[in-house]
Design a protein around this motif. Structure first.
Motif, PDB file in Angstrom:
ATOM      1  N   LYS A  65      -5.999   9.524   4.832  1.00 27.60           N
ATOM      2  CA  LYS A  65      -5.306  10.015   3.635  1.00 27.60           C
ATOM      3  C   LYS A  65      -4.366  11.164   4.004  1.00 27.60           C
ATOM      4  O   LYS A  65      -4.735  12.073   4.733  1.00 27.60           O
ATOM      5  CB  LYS A  65      -6.326  10.482   2.591  1.00 27.60           C
ATOM      6  N   GLY A  66      -3.142  11.081   3.481  1.00 30.33           N
ATOM      7  CA  GLY A  66      -2.145  12.100   3.775  1.00 30.33           C
ATOM      8  C   GLY A  66      -1.370  11.850   5.051  1.00 30.33           C
ATOM      9  O   GLY A  66      -0.354  12.514   5.304  1.00 30.33           O
ATOM     10  N   ARG A  67      -1.829  10.894   5.863  1.00 30.57           N
ATOM     11  CA  ARG A  67      -1.129  10.594   7.124  1.00 30.57           C
ATOM     12  C   ARG A  67      -0.543   9.178   7.125  1.00 30.57           C
ATOM     13  O   ARG A  67       0.518   8.957   7.693  1.00 30.57           O
ATOM     14  CB  ARG A  67      -2.093  10.736   8.308  1.00 30.57           C
ATOM     15  N   PHE A  68      -1.232   8.234   6.513  1.00 29.51           N
ATOM     16  CA  PHE A  68      -0.798   6.832   6.501  1.00 29.51           C
ATOM     17  C   PHE A  68      -0.305   6.448   5.108  1.00 29.51           C
ATOM     18  O   PHE A  68      -0.832   6.927   4.102  1.00 29.51           O
ATOM     19  CB  PHE A  68      -1.949   5.905   6.869  1.00 29.51           C
ATOM     20  N   THR A  69       0.689   5.548   5.066  1.00 28.80           N
ATOM     21  CA  THR A  69       1.191   5.029   3.802  1.00 28.80           C
ATOM     22  C   THR A  69       1.340   3.519   3.899  1.00 28.80           C
ATOM     23  O   THR A  69       2.025   3.018   4.803  1.00 28.80           O
ATOM     24  CB  THR A  69       2.553   5.649   3.448  1.00 28.80           C
ATOM     25  N   ILE A  70       0.700   2.809   2.972  1.00 23.52           N
ATOM     26  CA  ILE A  70       0.832   1.355   2.902  1.00 23.52           C
ATOM     27  C   ILE A  70       1.879   1.015   1.855  1.00 23.52           C
ATOM     28  O   ILE A  70       1.966   1.661   0.809  1.00 23.52           O
ATOM     29  CB  ILE A  70      -0.524   0.682   2.575  1.00 23.52           C
ATOM     30  N   SER A  71       2.713   0.014   2.162  1.00 17.17           N
ATOM     31  CA  SER A  71       3.738  -0.388   1.206  1.00 17.17           C
ATOM     32  C   SER A  71       4.022  -1.877   1.374  1.00 17.17           C
ATOM     33  O   SER A  71       3.752  -2.459   2.428  1.00 17.17           O
ATOM     34  CB  SER A  71       5.020   0.421   1.396  1.00 17.17           C
ATOM     35  N   LEU A  72       4.576  -2.471   0.317  1.00 19.19           N
ATOM     36  CA  LEU A  72       4.840  -3.906   0.294  1.00 19.19           C
ATOM     37  C   LEU A  72       6.283  -4.131  -0.110  1.00 19.19           C
ATOM     38  O   LEU A  72       6.708  -3.676  -1.172  1.00 19.19           O
ATOM     39  CB  LEU A  72       3.888  -4.575  -0.698  1.00 19.19           C
ATOM     40  N   ASP A  73       7.032  -4.812   0.751  1.00 16.55           N
ATOM     41  CA  ASP A  73       8.423  -5.141   0.459  1.00 16.55           C
ATOM     42  C   ASP A  73       8.497  -6.609   0.065  1.00 16.55           C
ATOM     43  O   ASP A  73       8.446  -7.497   0.919  1.00 16.55           O
ATOM     44  CB  ASP A  73       9.292  -4.866   1.699  1.00 16.55           C
ATOM     45  N   ASN A  74       8.618  -6.864  -1.230  1.00 13.99           N
ATOM     46  CA  ASN A  74       8.644  -8.244  -1.709  1.00 13.99           C
ATOM     47  C   ASN A  74       9.939  -8.965  -1.361  1.00 13.99           C
ATOM     48  O   ASN A  74       9.974 -10.197  -1.345  1.00 13.99           O
ATOM     49  CB  ASN A  74       8.428  -8.280  -3.223  1.00 13.99           C
ATOM     50  N   THR A  75      10.998  -8.258  -1.054  1.00 15.37           N
ATOM     51  CA  THR A  75      12.259  -8.922  -0.716  1.00 15.37           C
ATOM     52  C   THR A  75      12.206  -9.551   0.668  1.00 15.37           C
ATOM     53  O   THR A  75      12.920 -10.514   0.949  1.00 15.37           O
ATOM     54  CB  THR A  75      13.433  -7.941  -0.784  1.00 15.37           C
ATOM     55  N   THR A  76      11.374  -8.992   1.548  1.00 18.75           N
ATOM     56  CA  THR A  76      11.263  -9.515   2.917  1.00 18.75           C
ATOM     57  C   THR A  76       9.867 -10.066   3.207  1.00 18.75           C
ATOM     58  O   THR A  76       9.585 -10.467   4.335  1.00 18.75           O
ATOM     59  CB  THR A  76      11.580  -8.419   3.942  1.00 18.75           C
ATOM     60  N   ASN A  77       9.003 -10.107   2.181  1.00 17.69           N
ATOM     61  CA  ASN A  77       7.620 -10.596   2.375  1.00 17.69           C
ATOM     62  C   ASN A  77       6.921  -9.842   3.496  1.00 17.69           C
ATOM     63  O   ASN A  77       6.248 -10.449   4.346  1.00 17.69           O
ATOM     64  CB  ASN A  77       7.615 -12.099   2.678  1.00 17.69           C
ATOM     65  N   THR A  78       7.086  -8.530   3.506  1.00 21.44           N
ATOM     66  CA  THR A  78       6.551  -7.724   4.599  1.00 21.44           C
ATOM     67  C   THR A  78       5.669  -6.593   4.086  1.00 21.44           C
ATOM     68  O   THR A  78       6.062  -5.838   3.188  1.00 21.44           O
ATOM     69  CB  THR A  78       7.678  -7.131   5.453  1.00 21.44           C
ATOM     70  N   LEU A  79       4.495  -6.483   4.674  1.00 19.78           N
ATOM     71  CA  LEU A  79       3.587  -5.368   4.421  1.00 19.78           C
ATOM     72  C   LEU A  79       3.794  -4.345   5.536  1.00 19.78           C
ATOM     73  O   LEU A  79       3.916  -4.719   6.702  1.00 19.78           O
ATOM     74  CB  LEU A  79       2.139  -5.853   4.437  1.00 19.78           C
ATOM     75  N   HIS A  80       3.836  -3.064   5.174  1.00 20.62           N
ATOM     76  CA  HIS A  80       4.031  -2.009   6.153  1.00 20.62           C
ATOM     77  C   HIS A  80       2.863  -1.035   6.137  1.00 20.62           C
ATOM     78  O   HIS A  80       2.192  -0.860   5.121  1.00 20.62           O
ATOM     79  CB  HIS A  80       5.320  -1.232   5.855  1.00 20.62           C
ATOM     80  N   LEU A  81       2.670  -0.389   7.288  1.00 22.68           N
ATOM     81  CA  LEU A  81       1.753   0.747   7.365  1.00 22.68           C
ATOM     82  C   LEU A  81       2.461   1.823   8.172  1.00 22.68           C
ATOM     83  O   LEU A  81       2.604   1.690   9.394  1.00 22.68           O
ATOM     84  CB  LEU A  81       0.423   0.379   8.015  1.00 22.68           C
ATOM     85  N   GLN A  82       2.941   2.848   7.477  1.00 26.65           N
ATOM     86  CA  GLN A  82       3.577   3.986   8.140  1.00 26.65           C
ATOM     87  C   GLN A  82       2.471   4.949   8.550  1.00 26.65           C
ATOM     88  O   GLN A  82       1.728   5.442   7.702  1.00 26.65           O
ATOM     89  CB  GLN A  82       4.569   4.673   7.206  1.00 26.65           C
ATOM     90  N   MET A  83       2.380   5.210   9.844  1.00 31.57           N
ATOM     91  CA  MET A  83       1.314   6.056  10.375  1.00 31.57           C
ATOM     92  C   MET A  83       1.933   7.303  10.993  1.00 31.57           C
ATOM     93  O   MET A  83       2.665   7.201  11.988  1.00 31.57           O
ATOM     94  CB  MET A  83       0.497   5.286  11.415  1.00 31.57           C
ATOM     95  N   ASN A  84       1.662   8.443  10.401  1.00 30.98           N
ATOM     96  CA  ASN A  84       2.177   9.721  10.895  1.00 30.98           C
ATOM     97  C   ASN A  84       1.038  10.572  11.439  1.00 30.98           C
ATOM     98  O   ASN A  84      -0.126  10.341  11.144  1.00 30.98           O
ATOM     99  CB  ASN A  84       2.896  10.467   9.765  1.00 30.98           C
ATOM    100  N   SER A  85       1.404  11.572  12.228  1.00 32.96           N
ATOM    101  CA  SER A  85       0.412  12.503  12.786  1.00 32.96           C
ATOM    102  C   SER A  85      -0.756  11.757  13.413  1.00 32.96           C
ATOM    103  O   SER A  85      -1.929  12.046  13.135  1.00 32.96           O
ATOM    104  CB  SER A  85      -0.095  13.457  11.695  1.00 32.96           C
ATOM    105  N   LEU A  86      -0.430  10.812  14.264  1.00 30.86           N
ATOM    106  CA  LEU A  86      -1.467   9.977  14.862  1.00 30.86           C
ATOM    107  C   LEU A  86      -2.409  10.798  15.727  1.00 30.86           C
ATOM    108  O   LEU A  86      -2.009  11.779  16.361  1.00 30.86           O
ATOM    109  CB  LEU A  86      -0.833   8.855  15.680  1.00 30.86           C
ATOM    110  N   GLU A  87      -3.674  10.379  15.710  1.00 30.26           N
ATOM    111  CA  GLU A  87      -4.730  11.049  16.453  1.00 30.26           C
ATOM    112  C   GLU A  87      -5.374  10.052  17.415  1.00 30.26           C
ATOM    113  O   GLU A  87      -5.287   8.844  17.214  1.00 30.26           O
ATOM    114  CB  GLU A  87      -5.778  11.592  15.477  1.00 30.26           C
ATOM    115  N   ALA A  88      -6.055  10.578  18.431  1.00 32.93           N
ATOM    116  CA  ALA A  88      -6.716   9.692  19.383  1.00 32.93           C
ATOM    117  C   ALA A  88      -7.711   8.764  18.674  1.00 32.93           C
ATOM    118  O   ALA A  88      -7.895   7.621  19.079  1.00 32.93           O
ATOM    119  CB  ALA A  88      -7.422  10.515  20.452  1.00 32.93           C
TER     120      ALA A  88
END
Length: 123
Positions: A65-88
């Motif tokens: 929470k606060g680091r990852f963002t899930i999103s859905l682009d219906n125009t391209t049929n693509t699910l995304h996961l933006q991952m910031n501040s990655l940890e080991a």
């Protein structure tokens, strides 16, 4: 079973970002829910984030929470996961999952899975 194809994994240093993508050949809006799971070395599979297509409601496991963002682009049929501040501790194989049936979504009993994309975070 409808194929889901993940991409975007890689090896990065801690603190960096990655954006995972999952393409489905079916219209993404046809899914009731889509999610990202991960399984790290020696660990059980863990649900990371979920999105409900009909209302865009999202859910996250506490550790991202606060680091990852899930999103859905219906125009391209693509699910995304933006991952910031990655940890080991984020090192894992990441899988995309989806389902059409609401009750299976509520129970997190996904019947459609991708092959996975590896994320490795070095400290």
């Amino acid at each position: 079973q409808v194929p889901l194809v993940e991409s975007g994994g890689g090896s990065v240093q801690a603190g960096r970002s990655l954006n995972l993508s999952c393409v489905t050949t079916d219209a993404a809006s046809g899914w009731y829910c889509m999610a990202w799971f991960r399984q790290g070395p020696g660990k059980e599979r863990e649900r990371v984030a979920t999105i409900y297509a009909h209302n865009s409601l999202t859910e996250y496991t506490d550790s991202v929470k606060g680091r990852f963002t899930i999103s859905l682009d219906n125009t391209t049929n693509t699910l995304h996961l933006q991952m910031n501040s990655l940890e080991a501790g984020d090192t894992a194989m990441y899988y995309c999952a989806a389902d059409l049936v609401p009750v299976r979504c509520v129970l997190h009993d996904y019947r459609n899975w991708g092959q996975g994309t590896q994320v490795t975070v070095s400290s």
